[in-house]
Design a protein around this motif. Structure first.
Motif, PDB file in Angstrom:
ATOM      1  N   TYR A   6      33.112 -55.543 -43.834  1.00 30.36           N
ATOM      2  CA  TYR A   6      32.343 -54.419 -43.280  1.00 30.36           C
ATOM      3  C   TYR A   6      32.854 -53.125 -43.920  1.00 30.36           C
ATOM      4  CZ  TYR A   6      31.444 -57.979 -39.699  1.00 30.36           C
ATOM      5  OH  TYR A   6      31.108 -59.152 -39.043  1.00 30.36           O
ATOM      6  N   PRO A   7      32.027 -52.097 -43.972  1.00 31.90           N
ATOM      7  CA  PRO A   7      30.599 -52.056 -43.619  1.00 31.90           C
ATOM      8  C   PRO A   7      29.758 -52.808 -44.645  1.00 31.90           C
ATOM      9  CG  PRO A   7      31.252 -49.994 -44.614  1.00 31.90           C
ATOM     10  CD  PRO A   7      32.520 -50.793 -44.467  1.00 31.90           C
ATOM     11  N   ARG A   8      28.553 -53.231 -44.250  1.00 31.60           N
ATOM     12  CA  ARG A   8      27.686 -53.986 -45.131  1.00 31.60           C
ATOM     13  C   ARG A   8      26.223 -53.712 -44.795  1.00 31.60           C
ATOM     14  NH1 ARG A   8      29.054 -54.901 -48.989  1.00 31.60           N
ATOM     15  NH2 ARG A   8      30.578 -56.579 -48.848  1.00 31.60           N
ATOM     16  N   ILE A   9      25.407 -53.552 -45.829  1.00 32.50           N
ATOM     17  CA  ILE A   9      23.949 -53.517 -45.665  1.00 32.50           C
ATOM     18  C   ILE A   9      23.467 -54.964 -45.725  1.00 32.50           C
ATOM     19  CG2 ILE A   9      21.760 -52.699 -46.607  1.00 32.50           C
ATOM     20  CD1 ILE A   9      23.332 -50.406 -47.940  1.00 32.50           C
ATOM     21  N   LEU A  10      22.943 -55.470 -44.612  1.00 28.97           N
ATOM     22  CA  LEU A  10      22.463 -56.841 -44.554  1.00 28.97           C
ATOM     23  C   LEU A  10      21.091 -56.954 -45.220  1.00 28.97           C
ATOM     24  CD1 LEU A  10      23.353 -57.720 -40.835  1.00 28.97           C
ATOM     25  CD2 LEU A  10      24.743 -58.109 -42.877  1.00 28.97           C
ATOM     26  N   GLY A  11      20.538 -58.160 -45.194  1.00 32.14           N
ATOM     27  CA  GLY A  11      19.169 -58.373 -45.637  1.00 32.14           C
ATOM     28  C   GLY A  11      19.053 -59.116 -46.943  1.00 32.14           C
ATOM     29  N   HIS A  12      18.679 -60.413 -46.856  1.00 30.09           N
ATOM     30  CA  HIS A  12      18.445 -61.172 -48.086  1.00 30.09           C
ATOM     31  C   HIS A  12      17.167 -62.012 -48.024  1.00 30.09           C
ATOM     32  CE1 HIS A  12      20.801 -63.968 -45.534  1.00 30.09           C
ATOM     33  NE2 HIS A  12      20.083 -64.904 -46.111  1.00 30.09           N
ATOM     34  N   GLU A  13      16.433 -61.942 -46.911  1.00 32.10           N
ATOM     35  CA  GLU A  13      15.116 -62.583 -46.822  1.00 32.10           C
ATOM     36  C   GLU A  13      14.084 -61.472 -46.947  1.00 32.10           C
ATOM     37  OE1 GLU A  13      14.934 -64.712 -43.150  1.00 32.10           O
ATOM     38  OE2 GLU A  13      16.537 -66.102 -43.699  1.00 32.10           O
ATOM     39  N   LEU A  14      13.513 -61.311 -48.136  1.00 29.42           N
ATOM     40  CA  LEU A  14      12.826 -60.060 -48.446  1.00 29.42           C
ATOM     41  C   LEU A  14      11.443 -60.268 -49.057  1.00 29.42           C
ATOM     42  CD1 LEU A  14      15.948 -58.419 -50.097  1.00 29.42           C
ATOM     43  CD2 LEU A  14      15.039 -57.864 -47.832  1.00 29.42           C
ATOM     44  N   GLY A  15      10.514 -59.416 -48.614  1.00 24.87           N
ATOM     45  CA  GLY A  15       9.232 -59.264 -49.272  1.00 24.87           C
ATOM     46  C   GLY A  15       9.166 -57.861 -49.838  1.00 24.87           C
ATOM     47  N   VAL A  16       9.065 -57.731 -51.174  1.00 16.26           N
ATOM     48  CA  VAL A  16       9.197 -56.432 -51.829  1.00 16.26           C
ATOM     49  C   VAL A  16       8.040 -56.172 -52.787  1.00 16.26           C
ATOM     50  CG1 VAL A  16      11.718 -56.586 -51.672  1.00 16.26           C
ATOM     51  CG2 VAL A  16      10.574 -57.269 -53.795  1.00 16.26           C
ATOM     52  N   GLU A  17       7.912 -54.898 -53.168  1.00 13.86           N
ATOM     53  CA  GLU A  17       6.907 -54.443 -54.137  1.00 13.86           C
ATOM     54  C   GLU A  17       7.616 -53.829 -55.336  1.00 13.86           C
ATOM     55  OE1 GLU A  17       3.408 -50.996 -54.426  1.00 13.86           O
ATOM     56  OE2 GLU A  17       4.607 -51.250 -52.584  1.00 13.86           O
ATOM     57  N   VAL A  18       7.220 -54.203 -56.532  1.00 11.88           N
ATOM     58  CA  VAL A  18       7.813 -53.640 -57.746  1.00 11.88           C
ATOM     59  C   VAL A  18       7.267 -52.232 -57.967  1.00 11.88           C
ATOM     60  CG1 VAL A  18       8.119 -53.895 -60.232  1.00 11.88           C
ATOM     61  CG2 VAL A  18       8.116 -55.931 -58.758  1.00 11.88           C
TER      62      VAL A  18
END
Length: 343
Positions: A55-67
């Motif tokens: 920690y600290p950490r920015i979570l999030g690895h299941e992602l829908g993104v736009e280029v």
């Protein structure tokens, strides 16, 4: 841009950080985040029980993104593409990576776990980790990484229509494994201690059968045999991460069968060696997934071979995460997959 940081167990902070507009390197893409799926890793990090985590950490690895932008020699995506993110980065071209095993390199760094992830409006990423689709929604693209764990486990076991399969653990990983085993043509049964979860799998995943775990292993074995005309399954996939469940898989598997441990138990466990040798079993681990798994899943969803409709049970605004995370830890909330929305 808005960024969510897990400062320490139980403490999220929404703050403003600089949008990463500068120094986009050749081969990189700048992406805008539209969806962030919440998984068991995120929940474990929140309660302080995720191995190899700081920690600290920015979570999030299941992602829908736009280029949004690309730099240099990029030919797999273009500006405006909708993509899923493959979050398994390798810092070195070690022996495993050279052999194609990018899911378990010696110096792997998982986005949102070992390094800061996608709970922010924008981030830069090497374009090779983006998998685009012209048909899927951002919700579906954010589910691809979740599905890839179960898909990889089924691919590890080389499941075919000649197999019979028991999946233990009716969470998202187990549910995904069931879907891909059934898609391979195998009769597939879900097993869990929670009858409500089994009911959900019956109704929404449409598994071929369910088994509620009994406190006596011998009784559980009888219930499994009843699903397969008196036989044991040729493949058992354990997605529990529970050492007792993992040890019992040897009793539940047919002779010459395969066992895949996709759930991680953070410690030692033992099994009854006579079952292992008498049955000539094969035991495998399954970690993360491969680029080909992402491409397979996107293709299968696009062609209606995998139904993602039942998965997302809870959806909240990105900045409202702190008001909901505690409730998602409670089984009575009924969360299968929670999704953060940024647009």
């Amino acid at each position: 841009m808005k960024t969510i940081t897990l400062n320490k167990p139980g403490e999220f902070e929404v703050n403003e950080t600089e949008k990463p507009l500068e120094n986009l390197q050749s081969g990189e893409a700048l992406v805008r985040v539209h969806r962030v799926g919440i998984c068991g890793t995120d929940l474990h990090a929140y309660i302080g029980k995720q191995p190899f985590f700081t920690y600290p950490r920015i979570l999030g690895h299941e992602l829908g993104v736009e280029v949004i932008e690309v730099a240099g020699d990029v030919d797999n995506v273009a500006v405006g593409d909708k993509c899923s993110v493959e979050p398994y980065f390798n810092k070195t071209e070690d022996h495993a990576v050279e052999r194609g095993f990018t899911n378990c390199g010696e110096n792997i760094s998982v986005f949102g776990v070992h390094e800061d992830g996608g709970m922010r409006e924008y981030f830069k990423i090497p374009s090779q980790y983006l998998h685009r689709s012209k048909k899927l929604s951002y919700d579906q693209l954010a589910l691809v990484e979740t599905l890839s764990i179960g898909c990889h486990a089924v691919n590890r076991a080389k499941v075919t229509s000649e197999d019979t399969v028991v999946v233990i653990g009716a969470g998202p990983i187990g549910m995904g494994a069931c879907q891909f085993a059934m898609a391979a043509g195998a009769k597939t049964v879900m097993m869990d201690i929670n009858q409500e979860r089994l009911n959900f799998c019956n109704k929404n995943i449409k598994v071929d059968g369910t088994v509620e775990v009994h406190q006596e292993v011998s009784e559980t074995e009888k219930r499994i045999r009843a699903q397969f005309n008196g036989n044991l399954p040729t493949v058992v996939i354990d997605a529990t991460g529970n050492k007792h469940s993992m040890a019992n898989t040897l009793q539940y598997t047919a002779s010459a069968g395969r066992i895949v441990f996709v759930g991680l138990f953070p410690g030692d466990f033992s099994f009854h060696d006579p079952y292992f040798h008498k049955k000539e079993l094969t035991i495998m681990a399954s970690r993360n997934s491969l680029p080909a798994d992402f491409d397979q899943i996107i293709d299968m969803i696009e062609n209606n071979q995998i139904d993602t409709t039942p998965w997302i049970t809870h959806k909240v605004l990105f900045t409202d995460i702190a008001n909901h995370f505690d409730s998602w830890l409670k089984p009575e909330t009924g969360v299968i997959k929670a999704m953060l929305t940024l647009s």
